[in-house]
Design a protein around this motif. Structure first.
Motif, mmCIF file in Angstrom:
data_model
loop_
_atom_site.group_PDB
_atom_site.id
_atom_site.type_symbol
_atom_site.label_atom_id
_atom_site.label_comp_id
_atom_site.label_asym_id
_atom_site.label_seq_id
_atom_site.Cartn_x
_atom_site.Cartn_y
_atom_site.Cartn_z
ATOM 1 N N GLU A 69 -22.674 0.501 53.662
ATOM 2 C CA GLU A 69 -22.603 -0.220 54.944
ATOM 3 C C GLU A 69 -22.439 -1.717 54.722
ATOM 4 N N GLU A 70 -23.107 -2.268 53.717
ATOM 5 C CA GLU A 70 -22.982 -3.699 53.437
ATOM 6 C C GLU A 70 -21.590 -4.035 52.918
ATOM 7 N N ILE A 71 -21.042 -3.178 52.080
ATOM 8 C CA ILE A 71 -19.677 -3.406 51.595
ATOM 9 C C ILE A 71 -18.692 -3.357 52.758
ATOM 10 N N GLU A 72 -18.839 -2.362 53.621
ATOM 11 C CA GLU A 72 -17.946 -2.239 54.779
ATOM 12 C C GLU A 72 -18.085 -3.436 55.712
ATOM 13 N N LEU A 73 -19.294 -3.959 55.851
ATOM 14 C CA LEU A 73 -19.513 -5.136 56.696
ATOM 15 C C LEU A 73 -18.716 -6.330 56.173
ATOM 16 N N ILE A 74 -18.750 -6.548 54.860
ATOM 17 C CA ILE A 74 -17.997 -7.667 54.277
ATOM 18 C C ILE A 74 -16.499 -7.459 54.479
ATOM 19 N N LEU A 75 -16.017 -6.255 54.206
ATOM 20 C CA LEU A 75 -14.578 -5.978 54.339
ATOM 21 C C LEU A 75 -14.121 -6.114 55.781
ATOM 22 N N ASP A 76 -14.915 -5.623 56.723
ATOM 23 C CA ASP A 76 -14.548 -5.719 58.137
ATOM 24 C C ASP A 76 -14.555 -7.176 58.609
ATOM 25 N N THR A 77 -15.537 -7.950 58.129
ATOM 26 C CA THR A 77 -15.598 -9.365 58.498
ATOM 27 C C THR A 77 -14.411 -10.119 57.910
ATOM 28 N N ALA A 78 -14.009 -9.751 56.693
ATOM 29 C CA ALA A 78 -12.859 -10.397 56.053
ATOM 30 C C ALA A 78 -11.582 -10.179 56.844
ATOM 31 N N PHE A 81 -11.272 -12.900 59.311
ATOM 32 C CA PHE A 81 -10.990 -14.220 58.762
ATOM 33 C C PHE A 81 -9.592 -14.332 58.160
ATOM 34 N N LYS A 82 -8.954 -13.232 57.836
ATOM 35 C CA LYS A 82 -7.621 -13.322 57.253
ATOM 36 C C LYS A 82 -6.634 -13.965 58.219
ATOM 37 N N ARG A 87 -2.722 -19.501 60.823
ATOM 38 C CA ARG A 87 -2.611 -20.480 61.908
ATOM 39 C C ARG A 87 -1.979 -21.786 61.429
ATOM 40 N N ALA A 88 -1.524 -22.571 62.372
ATOM 41 C CA ALA A 88 -1.020 -23.908 62.041
ATOM 42 C C ALA A 88 -2.167 -24.790 61.549
ATOM 43 N N ILE A 89 -3.323 -24.682 62.214
ATOM 44 C CA ILE A 89 -4.534 -25.395 61.786
ATOM 45 C C ILE A 89 -5.471 -24.352 61.199
ATOM 46 N N LYS A 90 -5.598 -24.353 59.887
ATOM 47 C CA LYS A 90 -6.309 -23.286 59.177
ATOM 48 C C LYS A 90 -7.779 -23.629 58.999
ATOM 49 N N LYS A 91 -8.478 -23.814 60.100
ATOM 50 C CA LYS A 91 -9.893 -24.190 59.992
ATOM 51 C C LYS A 91 -10.647 -23.721 61.222
ATOM 52 N N GLN A 339 -3.629 -9.849 46.356
ATOM 53 C CA GLN A 339 -5.038 -9.920 45.971
ATOM 54 C C GLN A 339 -5.549 -11.351 46.100
ATOM 55 N N VAL A 340 -4.752 -12.303 45.662
ATOM 56 C CA VAL A 340 -5.153 -13.708 45.744
ATOM 57 C C VAL A 340 -5.314 -14.135 47.207
ATOM 58 N N THR A 341 -4.351 -13.748 48.038
ATOM 59 C CA THR A 341 -4.424 -14.068 49.471
ATOM 60 C C THR A 341 -5.667 -13.465 50.094
ATOM 61 N N ASN A 342 -5.930 -12.208 49.796
ATOM 62 C CA ASN A 342 -7.084 -11.522 50.377
ATOM 63 C C ASN A 342 -8.406 -12.055 49.844
ATOM 64 N N GLY A 343 -8.372 -12.611 48.626
ATOM 65 C CA GLY A 343 -9.584 -13.192 48.064
ATOM 66 C C GLY A 343 -10.127 -14.316 48.918
ATOM 67 N N LEU A 344 -9.244 -15.073 49.520
ATOM 68 C CA LEU A 344 -9.673 -16.170 50.386
ATOM 69 C C LEU A 344 -10.413 -15.630 51.610
ATOM 70 N N ALA A 345 -9.870 -14.606 52.256
ATOM 71 C CA ALA A 345 -10.511 -14.025 53.433
ATOM 72 C C ALA A 345 -11.854 -13.399 53.087
ATOM 73 N N VAL A 346 -11.918 -12.701 51.948
ATOM 74 C CA VAL A 346 -13.167 -12.059 51.534
ATOM 75 C C VAL A 346 -14.231 -13.101 51.241
ATOM 76 N N ARG A 347 -13.858 -14.177 50.584
ATOM 77 C CA ARG A 347 -14.854 -15.207 50.252
ATOM 78 C C ARG A 347 -15.288 -15.986 51.492
ATOM 79 N N MET A 348 -14.404 -16.136 52.451
ATOM 80 C CA MET A 348 -14.820 -16.706 53.738
ATOM 81 C C MET A 348 -15.864 -15.806 54.389
ATOM 82 N N ALA A 349 -15.642 -14.502 54.345
ATOM 83 C CA ALA A 349 -16.585 -13.552 54.937
ATOM 84 C C ALA A 349 -17.933 -13.607 54.231
ATOM 85 N N VAL A 350 -17.922 -13.685 52.904
ATOM 86 C CA VAL A 350 -19.168 -13.729 52.136
ATOM 87 C C VAL A 350 -19.968 -14.989 52.477
ATOM 88 N N LEU A 351 -19.310 -16.136 52.474
ATOM 89 C CA LEU A 351 -19.995 -17.391 52.793
ATOM 90 C C LEU A 351 -20.534 -17.368 54.215
#
Length: 365
Positions: A69-78, A81-82, A87-91, A339-351
């Motif tokens: 469930e915790e793994i799925e929570l991170i993946l779903d949150t990512a 954030f992807k 967006r034009a303004i990525k923040k 993988q590199v692109t998705n790494g950004l979304a996953v790390r945003m979700a983790v933080l």
């Protein structure tokens, strides 16, 4: 501060969870979500209990201890954030006022840059510290280094260290949330998460897939995190490599050991190639690199043993034409840059989750 979800959108969320949204409703939800990413990145519903899964951990130290469930929570949150990076303004202001320290004691390009960019896109303040510029070179202990950083009221520390267990040591002794960005030969949890995210995105699921991990398993923290995560998520993991590069207790991790590369590639949905980590090896574990390439290097000819739909993955950096031929790394089945692109979304979700961000369900018209 958490944003409230207007009552007219709460019904859209429930429809999303049931998978019964109409196209017009889905579009209205997406339009609202573009300016309210905190609310979109909400906790998924546990369909068995009906309750929302919540993140209750202070740290992310590895995938071995996480629940499905915790793994799925991170993946779903990512997933939420992807969209930010398109967006034009990525923040977004999700972590405004938070301070995150990247403390790296080993070389890194993708991981350090990805964590830094993830924190900045969440509007956090970021401080980068490397071993060469820290007082560690003067004899300061790791604990004292972190104690001094924490004295400046930081909120989170992302650490990469050459010693296995270093993040766990610090997590037990400090107030800040600790994110393991790779510790020795132990684990690299965010790499495992972004790999699972990529597999799920490309193939639609993880459960039931055959994932073949090829190469230096013994010295790879990426292999360990992927094995822990993929097995929990229901994948069938096969490992293949020279006997000298396989851990002696690898069978205890619920994986299949292939005797040769052709066996590992047969029927594989995912071919995950690892780098030979010469910097971590003690002694001569391979006769020659040429012999390794002959028997375990993945090239176009050897890939004929795999299904034509198999995707190619690699954690980077690639030793081209050693463990992976260039024509395969750059071929149509490669998802390495994804993988590199998705790494950004996953790390945003983790933080985001470690910062304790919450979404309320109170009505607000």
């Amino acid at each position: 501060m958490a944003r409230r979800i207007p009552s007219r959108y709460r019904s859209y969320r429930s429809l999303i969870e049931r998978g019964t949204l109409k196209s017009g409703d889905r579009q209205r939800w997406r339009e609202w979500g573009r300016t309210n990413v905190e609310a979109v990145a909400t906790k998924p519903v546990n369909t068995q209990t009906g309750s929302r899964v919540k993140w209750n951990r202070k740290d992310l130290l590895g995938l071995e201890d996480l629940t499905v469930e915790e793994i799925e929570l991170i993946l779903d949150t990512a997933e939420s954030f992807k969209e930010v990076s398109t967006r034009a303004i990525k923040k977004v202001p999700a972590l405004r006022g938070k301070t995150i320290v990247n403390l790296f004691f080993e070389p890194s390009t993708r991981t350090r840059t990805s964590f830094e960019l993830a924190a900045k896109r969440l509007s956090a303040d970021v401080l980068n510290v490397s071993s060469s510029t820290s007082s560690v070179v003067k004899g300061e202990t790791l604990h004292d280094t972190l104690a001094n950083i924490e004295a400046m009221k930081t909120d989170m520390v992302v650490i990469r260290h050459l010693s296995s267990g270093a993040p766990h040591f610090l997590a037990a002794r400090c107030r800040s949330s600790i994110v393991n960005a790779g510790d020795g030969m132990h684990e690299h949890p965010t790499q495992g998460l972004l790999d699972m995210f990529t597999i799920r995105e490309k193939l639609g699921r993880i459960a039931g897939l055959k994932v073949s991990i090829i190469g230096d398993i013994a010295h790879s923290r990426v292999a360990r995190s992927n094995i822990w995560g993929l097995v929990k998520m229901g994948a069938h993991v096969t490992v293949c490599g020279p006997a000298t590069l396989l851990p002696p207790d690898i069978h205890k991790m619920n994986v299949t050991v292939a005797s040769n590369l052709r066996e590992a590639l047969a029927g594989a949905d995912v071919v995950y190639v690892l780098r030979i980590q010469l910097e971590r090896q003690n002694g001569k574990l391979l006769p020659t690199i040429r012999e390794y390439v002959r028997f375990f290097g993945v090239d176009k000819e050897k890939m004929r043993a795999a299904p034509p739909t198999a995707i190619i993955m690699h954690p980077g950096p690639i030793n081209r034409n050693v463990e992976l031929a260039s024509d395969v790394a750059d071929g149509p089945n490669s998802v390495i840059l994804e993988q590199v692109t998705n790494g950004l979304a996953v790390r945003m979700a983790v933080l985001y989750l470690l910062a304790g961000s919450e979404v309320t369900d109170e009505t607000s018209d």
